[in-house]
Motif scaffolding. Structure first.
Motif, PDB file in Angstrom:
ATOM      1  N   HIS A  57       0.850  -1.190   0.000  1.00 13.45           N
ATOM      2  CA  HIS A  57       0.000   0.000   0.000  1.00 13.45           C
ATOM      3  C   HIS A  57       0.890   1.246   0.000  1.00 13.45           C
ATOM      4  O   HIS A  57       2.055   1.192   0.387  1.00 13.45           O
ATOM      5  CB  HIS A  57      -0.937  -0.011   1.206  1.00 13.45           C
ATOM      6  CG  HIS A  57      -2.034  -1.033   1.082  1.00 13.45           C
ATOM      7  ND1 HIS A  57      -1.784  -2.385   1.104  1.00 13.45           N
ATOM      8  CD2 HIS A  57      -3.380  -0.898   0.920  1.00 13.45           C
ATOM      9  CE1 HIS A  57      -2.927  -3.043   0.966  1.00 13.45           C
ATOM     10  NE2 HIS A  57      -3.902  -2.170   0.848  1.00 13.45           N
ATOM     11  N   PRO A 133     -12.743   8.222   1.163  1.00 13.52           N
ATOM     12  CA  PRO A 133     -13.249   6.844   1.332  1.00 13.52           C
ATOM     13  C   PRO A 133     -13.280   6.059   0.022  1.00 13.52           C
ATOM     14  O   PRO A 133     -13.021   4.848   0.011  1.00 13.52           O
ATOM     15  CB  PRO A 133     -14.662   7.053   1.891  1.00 13.52           C
ATOM     16  CG  PRO A 133     -14.608   8.378   2.564  1.00 13.52           C
ATOM     17  CD  PRO A 133     -13.689   9.210   1.724  1.00 13.52           C
ATOM     18  N   TYR A 134     -13.576   6.748  -1.081  1.00  7.71           N
ATOM     19  CA  TYR A 134     -13.592   6.075  -2.383  1.00  7.71           C
ATOM     20  C   TYR A 134     -12.187   5.593  -2.753  1.00  7.71           C
ATOM     21  O   TYR A 134     -12.008   4.453  -3.202  1.00  7.71           O
ATOM     22  CB  TYR A 134     -14.122   7.033  -3.453  1.00  7.71           C
ATOM     23  CG  TYR A 134     -14.145   6.426  -4.845  1.00  7.71           C
ATOM     24  CD1 TYR A 134     -15.235   5.662  -5.256  1.00  7.71           C
ATOM     25  CD2 TYR A 134     -13.084   6.615  -5.717  1.00  7.71           C
ATOM     26  CE1 TYR A 134     -15.258   5.085  -6.525  1.00  7.71           C
ATOM     27  CE2 TYR A 134     -13.101   6.050  -6.989  1.00  7.71           C
ATOM     28  CZ  TYR A 134     -14.188   5.287  -7.388  1.00  7.71           C
ATOM     29  OH  TYR A 134     -14.199   4.724  -8.649  1.00  7.71           O
ATOM     30  N   GLU A 136      -9.679   5.000  -0.725  1.00 12.64           N
ATOM     31  CA  GLU A 136      -9.260   3.948   0.206  1.00 12.64           C
ATOM     32  C   GLU A 136      -9.917   2.603  -0.115  1.00 12.64           C
ATOM     33  O   GLU A 136      -9.334   1.547   0.129  1.00 12.64           O
ATOM     34  CB  GLU A 136      -9.580   4.377   1.643  1.00 12.64           C
ATOM     35  CG  GLU A 136      -8.667   5.511   2.125  1.00 12.64           C
ATOM     36  CD  GLU A 136      -9.168   6.180   3.384  1.00 12.64           C
ATOM     37  OE1 GLU A 136     -10.180   5.702   3.952  1.00 12.64           O
ATOM     38  OE2 GLU A 136      -8.555   7.180   3.807  1.00 12.64           O
ATOM     39  N   LYS A 137     -11.109   2.645  -0.687  1.00  5.50           N
ATOM     40  CA  LYS A 137     -11.819   1.412  -1.035  1.00  5.50           C
ATOM     41  C   LYS A 137     -11.309   0.809  -2.338  1.00  5.50           C
ATOM     42  O   LYS A 137     -11.184  -0.415  -2.455  1.00  5.50           O
ATOM     43  CB  LYS A 137     -13.319   1.691  -1.144  1.00  5.50           C
ATOM     44  CG  LYS A 137     -14.143   0.466  -1.521  1.00  5.50           C
ATOM     45  CD  LYS A 137     -15.627   0.801  -1.593  1.00  5.50           C
ATOM     46  CE  LYS A 137     -16.449  -0.438  -1.996  1.00  5.50           C
ATOM     47  NZ  LYS A 137     -17.901  -0.122  -2.081  1.00  5.50           N
ATOM     48  N   HIS A 138     -11.018   1.647  -3.320  1.00  2.00           N
ATOM     49  CA  HIS A 138     -10.726   1.155  -4.664  1.00  2.00           C
ATOM     50  C   HIS A 138      -9.226   1.130  -5.010  1.00  2.00           C
ATOM     51  O   HIS A 138      -8.846   0.549  -6.036  1.00  2.00           O
ATOM     52  CB  HIS A 138     -11.467   1.991  -5.706  1.00  2.00           C
ATOM     53  CG  HIS A 138     -12.953   1.820  -5.640  1.00  2.00           C
ATOM     54  ND1 HIS A 138     -13.772   2.640  -4.881  1.00  2.00           N
ATOM     55  CD2 HIS A 138     -13.774   0.919  -6.222  1.00  2.00           C
ATOM     56  CE1 HIS A 138     -15.033   2.264  -5.012  1.00  2.00           C
ATOM     57  NE2 HIS A 138     -15.059   1.209  -5.822  1.00  2.00           N
ATOM     58  N   LYS A 140      -4.953   1.111  -3.345  1.00  2.00           N
ATOM     59  CA  LYS A 140      -4.177   0.607  -2.204  1.00  2.00           C
ATOM     60  C   LYS A 140      -3.555   1.761  -1.416  1.00  2.00           C
ATOM     61  O   LYS A 140      -2.348   1.951  -1.396  1.00  2.00           O
ATOM     62  CB  LYS A 140      -3.128  -0.387  -2.694  1.00  2.00           C
ATOM     63  CG  LYS A 140      -3.736  -1.641  -3.321  1.00  2.00           C
ATOM     64  CD  LYS A 140      -2.700  -2.714  -3.585  1.00  2.00           C
ATOM     65  CE  LYS A 140      -1.702  -2.300  -4.640  1.00  2.00           C
ATOM     66  NZ  LYS A 140      -0.672  -3.330  -4.871  1.00  2.00           N
TER      67      LYS A 140
END
Length: 412
Positions: A57, A133-134, A136-138, A140
């Protein structure tokens, strides 16, 4: 236009479309915002190791006016991160400005008594509640985030740092237009510091060879969290690149290894401890330093190398395959080909998708004159590299080995 000319034009167009291949430096994405009641396009740069290190990440740099500034910032991250390892590799998220009218409105906060206000606070809520948030979700994301803006975007950065200092780990305001509305951000700074002794963050502020930007006046009322540098040889449009270089290298100065190698496992252990105290995230290690340490400095010290291996496995598991390839390189140098093969096959059990391990195996079997096996392994390495979207120069390195193997085939 004559028929002959038409034919020539058609041939030229066909050649250009057949042989001209687009070189992309990023991908395009879109996030919908209920807060802004709009779709916001994004430009995303992914670092060199992104696809071949699936568990790695990365820190994220968010920039305003991403359509305008994305390409040069992506190139700078490639150079400073992926190539020179002066900073860790980073993801870049360029937020579309959606045209100058929308962009200027988005960058300016609403301040009582100020006529030329905008919706910067609303946009900051969009970044916090929807964009981050988008990402962090999609993607790394490592959870270490930097926000940057230039000129009018610098107003947004200063406003965000003053009002929401905890939202980002660091802020970068490039030649901010703090003259706006007769230095209106000075009022925000004064109000902020009446209730806070410190912002508990750092804001990097720069200027070029320009006057009347309002930065000097702002710094007189701001706290020591605002770190300033003037680039006298740059103009307003060129100051971005040196600002990013200065700010990012300072942000990650504890990550940067002082020497290009470790002289002992103890030095690596101290470096790991220093990073743990400086960052609350597991940043990767600079692999060029590992290379120098293992292949040059500690190559004849097996006990130190064993300790290095344990430390890397415990703290940098995404570099285990690379380290195994270095151990194999040492064995190949000493013509211990069976040892090199054993090292690589053992590592492949844990890292079956490593192109680096197959590359080294191909080299081992070329040395052992097992040409067919070497061909199979370099072909596997190239397929993995292409699937994992390696940079072209790295794939060409694999093809160079492929050519050497093919040359041996032609001799037989």
């Amino acid at each position: 236009m004559s028929q002959k000319l038409v034919v020539v034009f058609f041939i030229l167009f066909s050649v250009s479309t057949s042989f001209g291949q687009q070189i992309n430096i990023g991908i395009r994405d879109t996030v919908h915002s209920d807060i802004l009641e709009d779709d916001r396009p994004l430009s995303i740069y992914l670092p060199p190791s992104y696809h071949y290190k699936p568990d790695q990440h990365y820190p994220v740099l968010y920039i305003l006016d991403g359509d305008y500034n994305f390409r040069y910032v992506a190139g700078l991250l490639e150079l400073q991160g992926g190539i020179s390892e002066n900073i860790p590799e980073m993801i870049l998220v360029g937020i579309s400005g959606k045209g100058s009218t929308t962009y200027k409105k988005n960058c300016k906060p609403t301040i009582p008594g100020v006529k030329d206000g905008g919706n910067a606070d609303e946009v900051l809520s969009f970044i916090e509640q929807e964009l981050m948030p988008y990402i962090e979700k999609h993607y790394k994301s490592l959870g270490f985030n930097v926000l940057a803006g230039h000129s009018v975007g610098g107003i947004f950065i200063v406003n965000a740092a003053l009002k929401r200092p905890e939202l980002f780990n660091k802020y970068i305001a490039i030649s901010p237009a703090l003259w706006w509305e007769e230095n209106a951000m000075n009022k925000v700074a004064k109000e902020t510091y009446t209730t806070k002794d410190s912002l508990n963050t750092e804001v990097y502020v720069s200027l070029a060879n320009e006057k009347r930007m309002g930065v000097k006046e702002f710094l007189e009322v701001a706290g020591p969290e605002f770190k300033f540098r003037k680039f006298e040889r740059e103009n307003h449009n060129s100051v971005g690149a040196p600002t990013y270089k200065w700010a990012l290298r300072d942000i990650f100065k504890e990550w940067k290894i002082e020497k290009p190698y470790f002289e002992s496992a103890e030095e690596l252990e101290k470096y790991i401890s220093k990073n743990a105290s400086a960052f609350d995230i597991p940043l990767p290690i600079a692999e060029a330093v590992l290379y120098n340490s293992v292949v040059y400095v500690l190559k004849d010290q097996p006990e130190e190398l064993a300790k290095i291996k344990d430390l890397v496995s415990a703290n940098y598991p995404n570099s285990e395959a690379f380290l195994a390839s270095l151990f194999a390189a040492n064995a190949i140098r000493d013509k211990n080909y069976d040892e090199a093969e054993a090292i690589l096959k053992e590592s492949l059990e844990e890292h079956p998708g490593s192109f680096e391990l197959y590359e080294k195996l191909a080299e081992v079997h070329l040395k052992k004159e097992q040409i067919q096996t070497a061909q199979e392994e370099i072909n596997k390495a190239i397929r993995l590299a292409e699937d994992q979207k390696l940079r072209l120069w790295r794939i060409e390195e694999l093809r160079d080995l492929e050519n050497k193997i093919e040359a041996e085939v032609s001799k037989s």
